[in-house]
Design an enzyme around this catalytic site. Sequence first.
Site, short mmCIF file in Angstrom:
data_model
loop_
_atom_site.label_atom_id
_atom_site.label_comp_id
_atom_site.label_asym_id
_atom_site.label_seq_id
_atom_site.Cartn_x
_atom_site.Cartn_y
_atom_site.Cartn_z
N LEU A 10 0.89 -1.28 -0.08
CA LEU A 10 -0.43 0.22 0.28
C LEU A 10 0.90 1.03 0.38
CD1 LEU A 10 -2.80 -1.09 2.78
CD2 LEU A 10 -3.45 -0.79 0.23
N ASP A 11 -0.22 2.40 -0.99
CA ASP A 11 1.04 3.81 -0.55
C ASP A 11 1.31 3.41 0.66
OD1 ASP A 11 1.91 3.46 -3.67
OD2 ASP A 11 -0.20 4.59 -3.66
N LYS A 12 2.40 4.64 0.67
CA LYS A 12 2.45 5.19 2.32
C LYS A 12 1.68 6.03 3.08
CE LYS A 12 5.53 8.97 4.70
NZ LYS A 12 6.70 9.57 4.35
#
Length: 241
Positions: A53-55
Amino acid sequence: MLEIVFQDDYFVAVNKPAGMLVHRSWLDKHETQFVMQTLRDQIGQHVFPLHRLDKPTSGVLIFALSSEIASSVMPMFANHEMNKTYHAIVRGWIEQAGVLDYPLKVELDKIADKHATLDKEAQDAITDYQPIAKTELPIAMGKFPTTRYCMMELKPRTGRKHQLRRHMAHLRHPIIGDTSHGDGKHNKLFRHELDSHRLLLHASSLSFIHPFTGESVVINAGLDETWARLAEVFDWLLPQN
């Protein structure tokens, strides 16, 4: 402490907080907290990520409990045999559900991918989307006397980089808090008027057929305090797990 939302002999899943990296990256040298290391210390064993998952994105993030398990189930993600449901708050009102089939070019990182080939063909990218709530705020924006937003349920059929963020931007309904593909004026409104300082994109659930037990697994992750506060302001009912 991370919130563990699923664990058995093969997998462990957490509700990743927004703003937390999955693992160490030289692109974010100043960061000191990472999901992998925190979870390893929390459960006392190594974990192996099966996806990312993106930051700035929150929600369900699943790990294998051994490298052998990770190797054997990675094709499930590659073949999109795990169904993901996200929720997002976007600019404007979308009145009807739909399917966006819009290929995306490979999105390269300026530093990490500086030697990568730039002329790759666009890849298939498909997203199911459905509006589930909307609001109109008495705050002027440009030539409009009010601002409109809606909450969306998004189901990606493919897994391209930043797919949901780029697809919603393509529809002219960017996700609030998206500093790469979004609308800076609306992001600023949410920060200053609504005390919302995050990307409003959340991986709410992950479902799959367990590769070792054959059982149907549904893993849910609840929305955070920012979402709860906005739902109260907008008079929305948040999705229930």
